[in-house]
Write a protein that holds these residues in place. Structure first.
Motif, PDB file in Angstrom:
ATOM      1  N   LYS A  66       0.843  -1.211   0.000  1.00 47.44           N
ATOM      2  CA  LYS A  66       0.000   0.000   0.000  1.00 47.44           C
ATOM      3  C   LYS A  66       0.872   1.253   0.000  1.00 47.44           C
ATOM      4  N   ASP A  67       1.964   1.225   0.787  1.00 50.71           N
ATOM      5  CA  ASP A  67       2.895   2.362   0.806  1.00 50.71           C
ATOM      6  C   ASP A  67       3.446   2.621  -0.600  1.00 50.71           C
ATOM      7  N   LEU A  68       3.794   1.539  -1.303  1.00 57.93           N
ATOM      8  CA  LEU A  68       4.299   1.699  -2.673  1.00 57.93           C
ATOM      9  C   LEU A  68       3.221   2.286  -3.587  1.00 57.93           C
ATOM     10  N   ASP A  69       1.983   1.848  -3.407  1.00 57.00           N
ATOM     11  CA  ASP A  69       0.883   2.394  -4.209  1.00 57.00           C
ATOM     12  C   ASP A  69       0.714   3.894  -3.959  1.00 57.00           C
ATOM     13  N   PHE A  70       0.734   4.284  -2.672  1.00 57.24           N
ATOM     14  CA  PHE A  70       0.607   5.714  -2.354  1.00 57.24           C
ATOM     15  C   PHE A  70       1.778   6.501  -2.928  1.00 57.24           C
ATOM     16  N   LEU A  71       2.964   5.931  -2.873  1.00 56.29           N
ATOM     17  CA  LEU A  71       4.139   6.586  -3.420  1.00 56.29           C
ATOM     18  C   LEU A  71       3.989   6.788  -4.927  1.00 56.29           C
ATOM     19  N   MET A  72       3.486   5.771  -5.586  1.00 54.39           N
ATOM     20  CA  MET A  72       3.270   5.887  -7.030  1.00 54.39           C
ATOM     21  C   MET A  72       2.243   6.985  -7.341  1.00 54.39           C
ATOM     22  N   GLN A  73       1.226   7.086  -6.505  1.00 56.71           N
ATOM     23  CA  GLN A  73       0.232   8.158  -6.702  1.00 56.71           C
ATOM     24  C   GLN A  73       0.885   9.523  -6.527  1.00 56.71           C
ATOM     25  N   ASP A  74       1.751   9.645  -5.514  1.00 56.77           N
ATOM     26  CA  ASP A  74       2.463  10.902  -5.292  1.00 56.77           C
ATOM     27  C   ASP A  74       3.338  11.238  -6.500  1.00 56.77           C
ATOM     28  N   VAL A  75       3.990  10.234  -7.063  1.00 61.43           N
ATOM     29  CA  VAL A  75       4.842  10.451  -8.228  1.00 61.43           C
ATOM     30  C   VAL A  75       3.985  10.919  -9.405  1.00 61.43           C
ATOM     31  N   GLU A  76       2.869  10.260  -9.598  1.00 57.66           N
ATOM     32  CA  GLU A  76       2.005  10.609 -10.723  1.00 57.66           C
ATOM     33  C   GLU A  76       1.463  12.031 -10.600  1.00 57.66           C
ATOM     34  N   THR A  77       1.263  12.488  -9.372  1.00 57.09           N
ATOM     35  CA  THR A  77       0.757  13.847  -9.188  1.00 57.09           C
ATOM     36  C   THR A  77       1.892  14.830  -8.892  1.00 57.09           C
ATOM     37  N   SER A  78       3.144  14.366  -9.013  1.00 52.98           N
ATOM     38  CA  SER A  78       4.354  15.187  -8.852  1.00 52.98           C
ATOM     39  C   SER A  78       4.419  15.896  -7.506  1.00 52.98           C
ATOM     40  N   LYS A  79       4.048  15.224  -6.442  1.00 55.67           N
ATOM     41  CA  LYS A  79       4.123  15.815  -5.106  1.00 55.67           C
ATOM     42  C   LYS A  79       5.447  15.496  -4.409  1.00 55.67           C
ATOM     43  N   SER A  81       9.915  14.968  -4.949  1.00 50.65           N
ATOM     44  CA  SER A  81      11.053  15.207  -5.842  1.00 50.65           C
ATOM     45  C   SER A  81      11.709  13.885  -6.239  1.00 50.65           C
ATOM     46  N   ASN A  82      12.517  13.912  -7.291  1.00 51.58           N
ATOM     47  CA  ASN A  82      13.175  12.696  -7.768  1.00 51.58           C
ATOM     48  C   ASN A  82      14.089  12.072  -6.709  1.00 51.58           C
ATOM     49  N   GLY A  83      14.865  12.911  -6.029  1.00 50.55           N
ATOM     50  CA  GLY A  83      15.778  12.401  -4.996  1.00 50.55           C
ATOM     51  C   GLY A  83      15.019  11.715  -3.864  1.00 50.55           C
ATOM     52  N   GLU A  84      13.968  12.387  -3.402  1.00 48.29           N
ATOM     53  CA  GLU A  84      13.150  11.796  -2.337  1.00 48.29           C
ATOM     54  C   GLU A  84      12.486  10.510  -2.827  1.00 48.29           C
ATOM     55  N   LEU A  85      12.052  10.553  -4.069  1.00 49.92           N
ATOM     56  CA  LEU A  85      11.386   9.389  -4.657  1.00 49.92           C
ATOM     57  C   LEU A  85      12.320   8.185  -4.696  1.00 49.92           C
ATOM     58  N   LYS A  86      13.543   8.409  -5.174  1.00 50.52           N
ATOM     59  CA  LYS A  86      14.491   7.300  -5.257  1.00 50.52           C
ATOM     60  C   LYS A  86      14.755   6.707  -3.877  1.00 50.52           C
ATOM     61  N   GLU A  87      14.994   7.561  -2.896  1.00 47.01           N
ATOM     62  CA  GLU A  87      15.257   7.080  -1.533  1.00 47.01           C
ATOM     63  C   GLU A  87      14.063   6.290  -0.996  1.00 47.01           C
ATOM     64  N   GLU A  88      12.887   6.842  -1.179  1.00 51.21           N
ATOM     65  CA  GLU A  88      11.678   6.191  -0.658  1.00 51.21           C
ATOM     66  C   GLU A  88      11.419   4.855  -1.345  1.00 51.21           C
TER      67      GLU A  88
END
Length: 121
Positions: A66-79, A81-88
């Motif tokens: 579920k955390d990965l799903d929420f993260l993907m939603q955040d990525v899709e809505t650009s909420k 950054s790339n650096g934070e995204l990679k770490e997460e």
């Protein structure tokens, strides 16, 4: 008559001996049964613990997914950054991998315990 009495005493003595032997064998069999029951109880308790651990691992996997799903939603809505995204993403993948390994290990323990219980029955 004396011969018959001594023969009767000998027969009674043999019968008493046989009864004593039978009782000892019965006692030994009961002790063995009790020991097997104790081992079975231990295995069943261990199985219960393993089942609980497996359920917890599965719950953790569900949370991570579920955390990965929420993260993907955040990525899709650009909420994010790339650096934070990679770490997460790396962190979540590592946690998910560990949770899946634990679930697999726990599942194999459960199988092993089930086999052990079947053997003891």
């Amino acid at each position: 008559i004396l011969s018959n009495r001594s023969e009767m005493r000998r027969i009674v003595s043999i019968m008493e001996e046989n009864m004593t032997k039978s009782q000892r064998e019965k006692d030994k069999a009961q002790q063995a049964c009790q020991q097997l029951q104790k081992k079975l109880d231990i295995c069943q308790n261990e199985r219960k613990i393993v089942e609980e651990e497996l359920m917890e691992h599965k719950r953790q996997i569900t949370i991570l997914e579920k955390d990965l799903d929420f993260l993907m939603q955040d990525v899709e809505t650009s909420k994010i950054s790339n650096g934070e995204l990679k770490e997460e993403v790396l962190s979540l993948r590592e946690r998910l991998s560990q949770a899946k390994e634990l679930a697999t290990h726990t599942s194999s323990l459960e199988t092993s315990l089930n086999n052990s219980i079947r053997e003891k029955k």
